[in-house]
Scaffold this motif. Structure first.
Motif, PDB file in Angstrom:
ATOM      1  N   LYS A  80       0.843  -1.185   0.000  1.00  0.00           N
ATOM      2  CA  LYS A  80       0.000   0.000   0.000  1.00  0.00           C
ATOM      3  C   LYS A  80       0.882   1.240   0.000  1.00  0.00           C
ATOM      4  O   LYS A  80       1.845   1.307   0.768  1.00  0.00           O
ATOM      5  N   VAL A  81       0.572   2.193  -0.858  1.00  0.00           N
ATOM      6  CA  VAL A  81       1.296   3.460  -0.855  1.00  0.00           C
ATOM      7  C   VAL A  81       0.343   4.570  -0.442  1.00  0.00           C
ATOM      8  O   VAL A  81      -0.819   4.600  -0.846  1.00  0.00           O
ATOM      9  N   GLU A 136       3.445   1.094   3.003  1.00  0.00           N
ATOM     10  CA  GLU A 136       3.311   0.157   4.115  1.00  0.00           C
ATOM     11  C   GLU A 136       3.492  -1.245   3.558  1.00  0.00           C
ATOM     12  O   GLU A 136       2.742  -1.672   2.674  1.00  0.00           O
ATOM     13  N   VAL A 137       4.515  -1.958   4.040  1.00  0.00           N
ATOM     14  CA  VAL A 137       4.923  -3.219   3.412  1.00  0.00           C
ATOM     15  C   VAL A 137       5.180  -4.280   4.468  1.00  0.00           C
ATOM     16  O   VAL A 137       5.340  -3.984   5.662  1.00  0.00           O
ATOM     17  N   ALA A 142       6.619  -8.806  11.084  1.00  0.00           N
ATOM     18  CA  ALA A 142       6.684  -7.350  11.273  1.00  0.00           C
ATOM     19  C   ALA A 142       6.098  -6.622  10.063  1.00  0.00           C
ATOM     20  O   ALA A 142       6.052  -7.137   8.949  1.00  0.00           O
ATOM     21  N   THR A 143       5.627  -5.390  10.308  1.00  0.00           N
ATOM     22  CA  THR A 143       5.198  -4.473   9.262  1.00  0.00           C
ATOM     23  C   THR A 143       6.168  -3.306   9.219  1.00  0.00           C
ATOM     24  O   THR A 143       6.656  -2.853  10.257  1.00  0.00           O
ATOM     25  N   PHE A 144       6.467  -2.829   8.014  1.00  0.00           N
ATOM     26  CA  PHE A 144       7.478  -1.793   7.845  1.00  0.00           C
ATOM     27  C   PHE A 144       6.916  -0.612   7.059  1.00  0.00           C
ATOM     28  O   PHE A 144       5.996  -0.762   6.252  1.00  0.00           O
ATOM     29  N   ILE A 145       7.495   0.547   7.323  1.00  0.00           N
ATOM     30  CA  ILE A 145       7.202   1.753   6.567  1.00  0.00           C
ATOM     31  C   ILE A 145       8.433   2.086   5.721  1.00  0.00           C
ATOM     32  O   ILE A 145       9.554   2.122   6.227  1.00  0.00           O
ATOM     33  N   VAL A 146       8.212   2.321   4.423  1.00  0.00           N
ATOM     34  CA  VAL A 146       9.293   2.688   3.513  1.00  0.00           C
ATOM     35  C   VAL A 146       8.981   4.069   2.944  1.00  0.00           C
ATOM     36  O   VAL A 146       7.926   4.265   2.328  1.00  0.00           O
TER      37      VAL A 146
END
Length: 474
Positions: free
Chosen positions: A14-15, A28-29, A176-180
């Motif tokens: 998702k961007v 969100e990846v 885990a969830t990450f923000i790029v």
């Protein structure tokens, strides 16, 4: 570019976009995208040049003169080096190669090494059964073991055999969830940090942002009117090397990348020259004969022995992370790749990165000892791909790849060809320079000049001029 089908594997992210300013705020990846992103820094420069050379989008040019180096090696007549060496240098592998074969999406199509395996169970049980020559499995000539003289067969290499846990992820936690961010800073998801990101970007009206879906494949690129995007990771790698806002350039269909992707040389010049001073005294030197135009002082080309040409070809097996994180020390390099390395460095082991060994491997993605030449002057060490490589005499540190006594012409943009009267005349015709307007001088190449050439190779087409100008002004 590789063929694609509707059934090609894909992952979803998702961007979050700022629709007013037409920019991507962040993505969100999960682990699958972060694993692939982190794998970028492990790719050898030759692999990147080969992969991006197959991409048909010419709007985004990157890698400076690495493409010329790659094609010069590819076109070099085989009388100057063995077929096995040429194949190995054109298809380099870092020590993370076996890890990256487990990624959910693969962009590196380099085939696994086929090792020769002794059929004698006694040799096999002692783990002294591998030849480190990468030979084709189509070669049916019988070969015998150097230890027991029994016949050998082919087996695919897996240097990290047995190290993988039963897990979907490769480098990071699969829960885990990450923000790029748009410039590829990667952080574990945190609500407070996400809100601060909006504030830092000056977004005060929440109605200005919206969520869009992005499908990631290995190669395919597609945009449709329903905000369903498909982006190929190979194309994304090209964007990340060409601009500091790869998400924005894809989602909003920008045509031309910005030109300020390279961080200013001056911000880290003190650190960089301290690094050079520590290492340069121990480095060896090579010598070049330069041809200059008398009337203008312009550097036309160089004539070099095999040691300098082998040194330049060695750029191709350096992993991207080694070039950016170790050799250029943050001077004049891609912001996105800098941010990926910084994100790995800041990420905690255990909770997010799986092990300390993985973190060390990503931060210093070493190359195999078989790619290490005696003419490599950078302060690096090759690592044996298998324990038997220390014993076998196939390709050793004290042996060069190119055959001795060869002379080569090297142009300013690192196009390399064998030197001959005919090739010299052709080059002078192309440059439109008369023979009487040429003068020659000799210069030396040490670690300082070598590092400068590596740096300039990432972004310039005047590598020799910019790297040797301090000697030419004497």
């Amino acid at each position: 570019m590789a063929n694609t089908t509707e059934d090609e594997a894909k992952i979803s992210i998702k961007v979050i976009v700022d629709k007013v300013n037409k920019r991507v705020v962040c993505a969100e990846v999960d682990y699958s995208f972060v694993d692939i992103l982190f794998s970028f820094v492990t790719l050898p420069m030759g692999t990147i040049a080969r992969l991006l050379g197959t991409h048909d989008d010419k709007k985004f040019e990157c890698l400076g003169s690495f493409n010329n180096l790659y094609h010069s090696l590819k076109d070099l007549p085989e009388r100057y080096l063995s077929t096995e060496c040429k194949s190995m240098l054109l298809n380099p592998r870092s020590l993370s190669y076996d890890y990256c074969r487990n990624l959910e999406l693969k962009i590196d199509d380099t085939e696994p090494i086929q090792y020769l395996v002794c059929n004698n169970v006694c040799c096999y049980s002692c783990l002294q059964f591998m030849s480190c020559i990468n030979v084709s499995s189509k070669d049916n000539r019988p070969r015998r073991c150097q230890r027991c003289c029994c016949l050998m067969g082919f087996q695919e290499s897996n240097w990290h055999s047995g190290v993988f846990e039963v897990s979907s992820s490769v480098f990071v936690s699969d829960t885990a969830t990450f923000i790029v961010t748009d410039d590829l800073c990667v952080e574990p998801y945190n609500l407070a940090r996400s809100i601060r990101l909006l504030t830092d970007l000056g977004i005060t009206n929440i109605n200005h942002i919206e969520e869009r879906n992005l499908q990631i494949s290995s190669y395919q690129v597609k945009v449709d009117c329903s905000y369903e995007f498909i982006i190929g990771m190979l194309y994304f790698l090209k964007l990340a090397l060409s601009t500091h806002r790869p998400f924005t350039y894809f989602v909003f269909s920008r045509i031309c990348p910005e030109t300020d992707i390279f961080i200013s040389w001056h911000h880290s010049i003190s650190e960089y020259y301290d690094y050079i001073k520590r290492e340069v005294s121990a480095s060896s030197k090579m010598f070049l004969e330069l041809s200059l135009q008398k009337s203008t002082g312009k550097l036309l080309f160089a004539e070099a022995k095999e040691d300098f040409v082998e040194f330049l070809f060695g750029f191709l097996w350096l992993p991207l992370g080694t070039v950016i994180g170790t050799l250029t020390k943050g001077a004049s390099t891609s912001r996105c790749m800098e941010n990926i390395l910084r994100s790995i460095s800041n990420m905690s082991v255990g909770k997010y990165l799986k092990t300390q060994d993985i973190k060390d491997m990503l931060l210093k993605p070493h190359f195999g000892q078989k790619y290490f030449s005696k003419n490599q002057i950078f302060p690096l060490n090759g690592v044996p791909l298998r324990s038997d490589e220390v014993e076998n005499n196939d390709i050793k540190i004290d042996v060069g790849f190119l055959k001795q006594s060869g002379m080569f012409l090297v142009t300013d943009d690192l196009t390399i060809t064998p030197s001959s009267l005919a090739s010299s005349i052709d080059l002078l015709k192309k440059l439109e320079v008369a023979p009487e307007d040429i003068e020659r001088c000799e210069v030396s190449i040490s670690l300082k000049e070598g590092l400068s050439m590596l740096k300039e190779s990432l972004r310039s087409s005047s590598i020799l001029t910019k790297s040797l100008e301090h000697q030419l002004k004497r």
